[in-house]
Design a protein around this motif. Structure first.
Motif, mmCIF file in Angstrom:
data_model
loop_
_atom_site.group_PDB
_atom_site.id
_atom_site.type_symbol
_atom_site.label_atom_id
_atom_site.label_comp_id
_atom_site.label_asym_id
_atom_site.label_seq_id
_atom_site.Cartn_x
_atom_site.Cartn_y
_atom_site.Cartn_z
ATOM 1 N N SER A 117 0.804 -1.226 0.000
ATOM 2 C CA SER A 117 0.000 0.000 0.000
ATOM 3 C C SER A 117 0.832 1.269 0.000
ATOM 4 O O SER A 117 0.313 2.352 -0.271
ATOM 5 N N ASN A 120 2.992 4.199 -4.018
ATOM 6 C CA ASN A 120 1.961 5.141 -4.460
ATOM 7 C C ASN A 120 2.392 5.956 -5.670
ATOM 8 O O ASN A 120 3.543 6.407 -5.752
ATOM 9 N N SER A 122 2.638 9.335 -7.388
ATOM 10 C CA SER A 122 2.782 10.646 -6.759
ATOM 11 C C SER A 122 3.283 11.668 -7.769
ATOM 12 O O SER A 122 3.771 11.312 -8.849
ATOM 13 N N ILE A 141 -1.171 10.750 -5.794
ATOM 14 C CA ILE A 141 -2.253 10.612 -6.760
ATOM 15 C C ILE A 141 -3.130 9.418 -6.416
ATOM 16 O O ILE A 141 -4.358 9.475 -6.503
ATOM 17 N N ARG A 142 -2.502 8.320 -6.018
ATOM 18 C CA ARG A 142 -3.230 7.106 -5.660
ATOM 19 C C ARG A 142 -2.589 6.496 -4.428
ATOM 20 O O ARG A 142 -1.436 6.046 -4.483
ATOM 21 N N SER A 146 0.540 1.038 -6.832
ATOM 22 C CA SER A 146 0.403 1.557 -8.194
ATOM 23 C C SER A 146 1.694 1.297 -8.956
ATOM 24 O O SER A 146 2.769 1.197 -8.367
ATOM 25 N N THR A 167 -3.356 0.065 -10.755
ATOM 26 C CA THR A 167 -3.437 0.035 -9.303
ATOM 27 C C THR A 167 -4.273 -1.149 -8.837
ATOM 28 O O THR A 167 -5.118 -1.665 -9.580
ATOM 29 N N ASP A 169 -7.228 -2.771 -7.084
ATOM 30 C CA ASP A 169 -8.587 -2.338 -6.769
ATOM 31 C C ASP A 169 -9.504 -3.549 -6.925
ATOM 32 O O ASP A 169 -9.567 -4.142 -8.005
ATOM 33 N N LYS A 176 -6.258 2.785 -14.556
ATOM 34 C CA LYS A 176 -7.115 3.894 -14.146
ATOM 35 C C LYS A 176 -6.577 5.204 -14.724
ATOM 36 O O LYS A 176 -5.380 5.344 -14.982
ATOM 37 N N VAL A 178 -6.974 9.564 -13.994
ATOM 38 C CA VAL A 178 -7.486 10.662 -13.186
ATOM 39 C C VAL A 178 -7.088 11.980 -13.838
ATOM 40 O O VAL A 178 -6.162 12.037 -14.646
ATOM 41 N N MET A 192 -11.191 8.152 -9.745
ATOM 42 C CA MET A 192 -10.560 7.348 -10.786
ATOM 43 C C MET A 192 -11.586 6.863 -11.815
ATOM 44 O O MET A 192 -12.700 6.489 -11.475
ATOM 45 N N GLN A 194 -11.995 3.905 -14.514
ATOM 46 C CA GLN A 194 -11.414 2.593 -14.772
ATOM 47 C C GLN A 194 -11.513 2.229 -16.242
ATOM 48 O O GLN A 194 -12.556 2.386 -16.865
#
Length: 401
Positions: A117, A120, A122, A141-142, A146, A167, A169, A176, A178, A192, A194
């Protein structure tokens, strides 16, 4: 149609690719002077003629240099700036994009060698004074595992960026997208959107005047190549359907560019799965609907890292750049370039030219100067024969003043 070559002197040359179109080379300038760089980003500022930035990975740091240039094709590199990120960050290509005058976004994956986790997607928003870079605060960002991050900025509207990544999910690795608006140096991202089910793969993204296109592979659908068109307003995304551009199993990765002169047109380019020949397809877009023509082969040879760039100052003019993997020692350069003229659903190419002193090792990166006074110039990075370092040069397409 005739093609010719003449030496101009002072380290420059002129190659006639089309009538009234020329391609001139500046002198070579090494970016760092010590190492072949792991380049993760390269872009030009559309507001400031001949100005851009280069980013590369160096151990636990991202290094950045800003460059300026004169109308006489003399490039000046600023000093190296450092963004210290610690161990295990990842930075692939397409991690730098100008989002305003003297302002660019820089993307990366934190803790990129882990799969948890804390890995990320960024970014930071960077501002420039002269050739000195000031890094803004980090934005995640997430906030979940990722990878495969790509960053794009709207080429015609300031303070608008988009990002694509894979990512975790719902138990799968899904592609994804964004979008964000920027206030000062703070981006505000949307939710996000998908694109794939489990086991997607992100490849490239481009963004012009509210229109965005991404390319990716969907592992649940034969690892084929797909693209999707988006309409973006602020940080709100409206996505079209996923459209297949390459139906070959395990299709090669693709790059995409939207025509800045006509955002209803784009080009997706990748390599032929069997021959590694550079190939491309023209996309026609209406709203968020998109359709493709047939593949057009740029050159029938084994290459790597094929990309296309549009000349904003000439309607329907493109440059295709790639690395010839079979070039022999006597070749003036492994990086090759062709100028193309789009005519409806077809493209007419000029003769292939070699970018002098270039070799294999990492892909050649090319960007046009889109400033109104850019004089149809483009800047490109490549691995030089001189000490195996990354170098920068200027080319020109479309005449000289």
């Amino acid at each position: 149609m005739s093609f010719g070559y003449r030496v101009l002197g002072f380290g420059q040359s002129e190659i006639s690719l089309f009538p009234q179109e020329n391609f001139a080379l500046s002198d070579e300038l090494l970016v760092d002077g010590e190492n072949a760089l792991d380049v993760i980003g390269f872009a030009l500022d559309r507001h400031n003629r001949g100005k851009g930035a280069i980013a590369w990975r160096d151990g636990t740091n991202i290094r950045v240099k800003v460059f300026t240039s004169t109308t006489a094709n003399v490039i000046t590199l600023g000093s190296t700036q450092t963004l210290a990120l610690g161990a295990n960050f990842r930075g692939d290509q397409d991690q730098l994009a100008f989002c305003g005058s003297n302002k660019f976004v820089l993307g990366y994956i934190k803790n990129g060698d882990n799969q948890n986790s804390t890995t990320n997607a960024s970014c930071v928003i960077c501002t420039i004074s002269g050739t000195t870079v000031t890094f803004g605060s980090e934005t995640v960002i997430r906030g979940a595992y990722s990878n495969g991050l790509q960053i794009a900025a709207d080429q015609q509207v300031d303070d608008r960026i988009a990002a694509q990544f894979v990512t975790v999910d719902g138990g799968g690795y899904r592609t994804k997208v964004v979008a964000a608006t920027i206030s000062g140096t703070t981006p505000s991202f949307s939710g996000m959107t998908q694109l794939t089910g489990d086991n997607g793969d992100s490849q490239d993204i481009d963004y012009v005047n509210g229109r965005c296109i991404s390319t990716f592979k969907d592992h649940q659908n034969g690892y084929d190549g797909y693209a999707t068109a988006f309409s973006i307003s602020g940080n709100s995304i409206s996505a079209g359907s996923n459209v297949q551009y390459d139906d070959i199993l395990h299709a090669k990765n693709a790059k995409v560019r939207i025509n800045p002169n006509n955002t209803n047109e784009a080009i997706v380019t990748n390599l032929n799965k069997s021959t590694n020949a550079p190939q491309l397809k023209i996309a026609t877009i209406s709203g968020t609907s998109m359709s493709f023509g047939n593949f057009i082969t740029v050159d029938d040879k084994n290459v790597d890292s094929a990309e296309v760039r549009f000349n904003k100052n000439f309607e329907d003019r493109i440059l295709s750049v790639y690395t010839d993997e079979d070039a022999d020692a006597g070749d003036p350069g492994r990086a090759k370039i062709k100028a193309g003229l789009i005519d409806g659903s077809g493209i007419t190419f000029g003769d292939e030219q070699s970018l002098a002193s270039s070799q294999s090792g990492h892909g050649t990166m090319l960007e046009f100067d889109q400033h109104a006074d850019g004089a149809d110039k483009f800047f490109y990075l490549y691995r030089s024969d001189t000490g195996n370092d990354t170098a920068i040069r200027i080319g020109q397409m479309g005449g000289r003043s």
